[in-house]
Design a protein around this motif. Structure first.
Motif, PDB file in Angstrom:
ATOM      1  N   PHE A 134       0.768  -1.376  -0.110  1.00 12.59           N
ATOM      2  CA  PHE A 134      -0.006   0.092   0.047  1.00 12.59           C
ATOM      3  C   PHE A 134       0.842   1.179  -0.127  1.00 12.59           C
ATOM      4  O   PHE A 134       0.312   2.501  -0.078  1.00 12.59           O
ATOM      5  CB  PHE A 134      -0.864  -0.002   1.101  1.00 12.59           C
ATOM      6  CG  PHE A 134      -2.021  -0.847   1.158  1.00 12.59           C
ATOM      7  CD1 PHE A 134      -3.291  -0.732   0.503  1.00 12.59           C
ATOM      8  CD2 PHE A 134      -1.942  -2.416   1.385  1.00 12.59           C
ATOM      9  CE1 PHE A 134      -4.368  -1.592   0.410  1.00 12.59           C
ATOM     10  CE2 PHE A 134      -3.018  -3.283   1.212  1.00 12.59           C
ATOM     11  CZ  PHE A 134      -4.218  -2.821   0.713  1.00 12.59           C
ATOM     12  N   PHE A 135       2.078   0.941   0.166  1.00 10.10           N
ATOM     13  CA  PHE A 135       3.222   2.390   0.424  1.00 10.10           C
ATOM     14  C   PHE A 135       4.377   1.856  -0.576  1.00 10.10           C
ATOM     15  O   PHE A 135       5.360   2.086  -0.149  1.00 10.10           O
ATOM     16  CB  PHE A 135       3.367   2.971   1.601  1.00 10.10           C
ATOM     17  CG  PHE A 135       2.170   3.071   2.670  1.00 10.10           C
ATOM     18  CD1 PHE A 135       1.536   4.495   2.219  1.00 10.10           C
ATOM     19  CD2 PHE A 135       1.661   1.778   3.497  1.00 10.10           C
ATOM     20  CE1 PHE A 135       0.374   4.564   3.097  1.00 10.10           C
ATOM     21  CE2 PHE A 135       0.641   2.426   4.337  1.00 10.10           C
ATOM     22  CZ  PHE A 135      -0.061   3.299   4.048  1.00 10.10           C
TER      23      PHE A 135
ATOM     24  N   THR B 147      -4.852  -3.041  -3.970  1.00  8.59           N
ATOM     25  CA  THR B 147      -3.449  -2.421  -3.418  1.00  8.59           C
ATOM     26  C   THR B 147      -3.233  -1.266  -4.217  1.00  8.59           C
ATOM     27  O   THR B 147      -3.961  -0.794  -4.993  1.00  8.59           O
ATOM     28  CB  THR B 147      -2.297  -3.545  -3.771  1.00  8.59           C
ATOM     29  OG1 THR B 147      -2.408  -3.844  -4.945  1.00  8.59           O
ATOM     30  CG2 THR B 147      -2.593  -4.798  -3.051  1.00  8.59           C
ATOM     31  N   TYR B 148      -1.978  -0.384  -3.917  1.00 11.14           N
ATOM     32  CA  TYR B 148      -1.672   0.586  -4.504  1.00 11.14           C
ATOM     33  C   TYR B 148      -1.523   0.303  -5.959  1.00 11.14           C
ATOM     34  O   TYR B 148      -1.879   1.269  -6.972  1.00 11.14           O
ATOM     35  CB  TYR B 148      -0.450   1.075  -3.847  1.00 11.14           C
ATOM     36  CG  TYR B 148      -0.084   2.514  -4.341  1.00 11.14           C
ATOM     37  CD1 TYR B 148      -0.538   3.661  -3.643  1.00 11.14           C
ATOM     38  CD2 TYR B 148       0.719   2.438  -5.319  1.00 11.14           C
ATOM     39  CE1 TYR B 148       0.003   5.320  -4.061  1.00 11.14           C
ATOM     40  CE2 TYR B 148       1.057   4.060  -6.032  1.00 11.14           C
ATOM     41  CZ  TYR B 148       0.820   4.982  -5.099  1.00 11.14           C
ATOM     42  OH  TYR B 148       0.898   6.270  -5.578  1.00 11.14           O
TER      43      TYR B 148
ATOM     44  N   GLY C 189      -4.120   3.116  -6.952  1.00  7.04           N
ATOM     45  CA  GLY C 189      -3.139   4.097  -6.416  1.00  7.04           C
ATOM     46  C   GLY C 189      -3.405   4.744  -5.300  1.00  7.04           C
ATOM     47  O   GLY C 189      -3.680   3.910  -3.976  1.00  7.04           O
ATOM     48  N   ALA C 190      -3.304   5.962  -4.953  1.00  7.64           N
ATOM     49  CA  ALA C 190      -3.496   6.581  -3.376  1.00  7.64           C
ATOM     50  C   ALA C 190      -4.830   6.216  -2.868  1.00  7.64           C
ATOM     51  O   ALA C 190      -4.861   6.402  -1.600  1.00  7.64           O
ATOM     52  CB  ALA C 190      -3.627   8.058  -3.602  1.00  7.64           C
TER      53      ALA C 190
ATOM     54  N   ALA D 122      -6.199   3.289  -2.264  1.00 10.47           N
ATOM     55  CA  ALA D 122      -5.793   2.233  -1.552  1.00 10.47           C
ATOM     56  C   ALA D 122      -5.344   2.619  -0.126  1.00 10.47           C
ATOM     57  O   ALA D 122      -6.102   1.876   0.953  1.00 10.47           O
ATOM     58  CB  ALA D 122      -4.700   1.409  -2.016  1.00 10.47           C
ATOM     59  N   PRO D 123      -4.472   3.299   0.230  1.00 10.22           N
ATOM     60  CA  PRO D 123      -4.068   3.400   1.608  1.00 10.22           C
ATOM     61  C   PRO D 123      -5.089   4.397   2.323  1.00 10.22           C
ATOM     62  O   PRO D 123      -5.390   4.453   3.461  1.00 10.22           O
ATOM     63  CB  PRO D 123      -2.813   4.323   1.516  1.00 10.22           C
ATOM     64  CG  PRO D 123      -2.502   4.885   0.117  1.00 10.22           C
ATOM     65  CD  PRO D 123      -3.467   3.667  -0.700  1.00 10.22           C
TER      66      PRO D 123
END
Length: 436
Positions: A34-35, A97-98, A102-103, A105-106
């Motif tokens: 996720f990052f 997931t990311y 992309g963003a 997800a987190p």
């Protein structure tokens, strides 16, 4: 009592399973998934940051569900908190997931972790009061310790499932989809918990409040105005238990696998062995609290944590499975000496009309002080190549804070209070010692 205690234990175990499975996943896989643009250290810190959001949400959950518990009964809290936490946990297992969205997800991860914390913030208060307010006075500590067995049981369930998947799957399979399975399993567990709790009766003390019209109209306002010092002392006193538990179960897992290159299966087994013994000892220590008082055990437990944090770090650094298990076990023995009795101790500190709010807010404030930041701070302090003595110093400082706060709190065991004061009444320490 046994039926009520088992319903309380089962629900608490399920909700803490939901909470802990996230912490273990954060230590093992959530950072890269996720990052991915972060370095490995920064990714772990970011994953632990989302982990901490759950703790920040818990006081808000204690306010919301505490109001429900003090106005409408303890039983609705047990059902609502379990349902919310279960749904949020299943949803975490479904977040792309990311690499896929992309963003977002987190961000989704953050929102769902917040909802997890919101539900768990109400769970402990409802479960502890269910047993404590039904239990006979002379065995209140024992029966109220059943919800305290729930967290280690939930931890063992969560990590046992991850350990099994980790051993059965390749690293690629575990990272691709295996880590999601424990989150999906939370849905089945939540349904089982709701079934167990469906016939739980309301507590006698709340029924008495409702029948006499003495329920609080604004429990949070009453707690803040009249009992703010007690809430702060409760939170400070419990902070060391949280800090020690999450340093052992979450930070040490990330540190051992990333810095010491210990196989994650080995480290999970070391932690689980220590947690299993902690859960087994909880009712035993609670019986001692019924006999000798709650406060002395809490003081002893805080002191044990204070003196063990440097040995804990030293033993962890050896990367030897037996010595790492010993280090984890020493910390958890101090923690269980405190937390085995708080299921009775914390509710006894507050008058029945504001008990669900006061006890839950104080308990979860301890989670913010000791649990929310500990994995993040410890990971940052251990970023270098040398021994992480800064982690030991940080944990020792929190243990000292707890020791001071417990020293300022009163004894609440009715039998011990009567023996000391020479009174023949059954008034608890809350009515006698809490501010008017």
């Amino acid at each position: 009592m046994l039926r009520l205690a088992m319903a309380s234990l089962a629900g608490t175990a399920i909700e803490f399973y939901d909470f802990f499975v996230y912490g273990t996943a954060a230590a093992l896989v959530l950072g890269p998934l996720f990052f991915p643009s972060f370095s490995p250290l920064a990714g772990t810190l970011a994953a632990f940051g989302t982990f901490g959001v759950g703790f920040l949400a818990r006081p808000l959950g204690s306010v919301v569900f505490g109001h429900i518990g003090d106005r409408y009964g303890r039983r609705p809290v047990l059902l609502g908190s379990l349902l919310l936490t279960g749904l949020a946990t299943v949803a975490v297992g479904c977040v792309p997931t990311y690499a896929t969205i992309g963003a977002a997800a987190p961000l989704l991860l953050l929102v769902l972790r917040f909802l997890q914390g919101l539900g768990l913030g109400g769970e402990w208060g409802g479960a502890a009061l269910l047993t404590a307010e039904h239990a006979p006075e002379q065995r209140r500590g024992l029966w109220a310790s059943f919800p305290q067995v729930g967290p280690p049981l939930g931890f063992l369930l969560a990590n046992g499932m991850i350990l099994t998947l980790s051993a059965a799957l390749t690293d690629a399979q575990f990272t691709s989809w295996g880590w999601r399975v424990p989150f999906w399993a939370a849905g089945v567990l939540a349904l089982a918990g709701l079934w167990l709790r469906r016939s739980v009766e309301e507590t006698p003390q709340f029924r008495a409040l409702a029948e006499t019209g003495r329920r609080s109209d604004a429990p949070l306002t009453e707690v803040v105005r009249g009992h703010w010092r007690l809430v702060l002392l409760t939170g400070g006193a419990l902070s060391a238990g949280y800090a020690v538990f999450y340093s052992v179960t979450t930070w040490s897992l990330a540190y051992a696998t990333e810095h010491l290159k210990v196989d994650r299966t080995v480290m999970l087994a070391c932690i689980m062995a220590a947690v299993a013994l902690k859960g087994t000892l909880t009712p035993v220590v609670a019986v001692l609290g019924d006999r000798y008082g709650r406060r002395p055990l809490c003081l002893i437990g805080s002191a044990m944590c204070l003196v063990w944090m440097f040995p804990f770090v030293a033993l962890l650094r050896t990367a030897d499975p037996l010595l790492m298990t010993l280090g984890c076990l020493g910390g958890l023995l101090g923690m269980v000496t405190m937390f085995a009795v708080v299921g009775a101790y914390v509710p006894e500190l507050y008058a029945p009309r504001i008990r669900c709010t006061g006890a839950a807010v104080g308990y979860n404030l301890g989670g913010v002080l000791g649990g929310a930041l500990t994995p993040v701070v410890a990971t940052a302090l251990a970023a270098g190549s040398g021994p992480p003595w800064g982690v030991a110093l940080y944990l020792s400082g929190i243990a000292l804070l707890s020791l001071v706060c417990f020293a300022l709190l009163p004894e609440t065991n009715p039998a011990v209070v009567r023996a000391r004061t020479g009174t023949g009444t059954g008034k608890g320490a809350a009515e006698a010692a809490a501010p008017a």
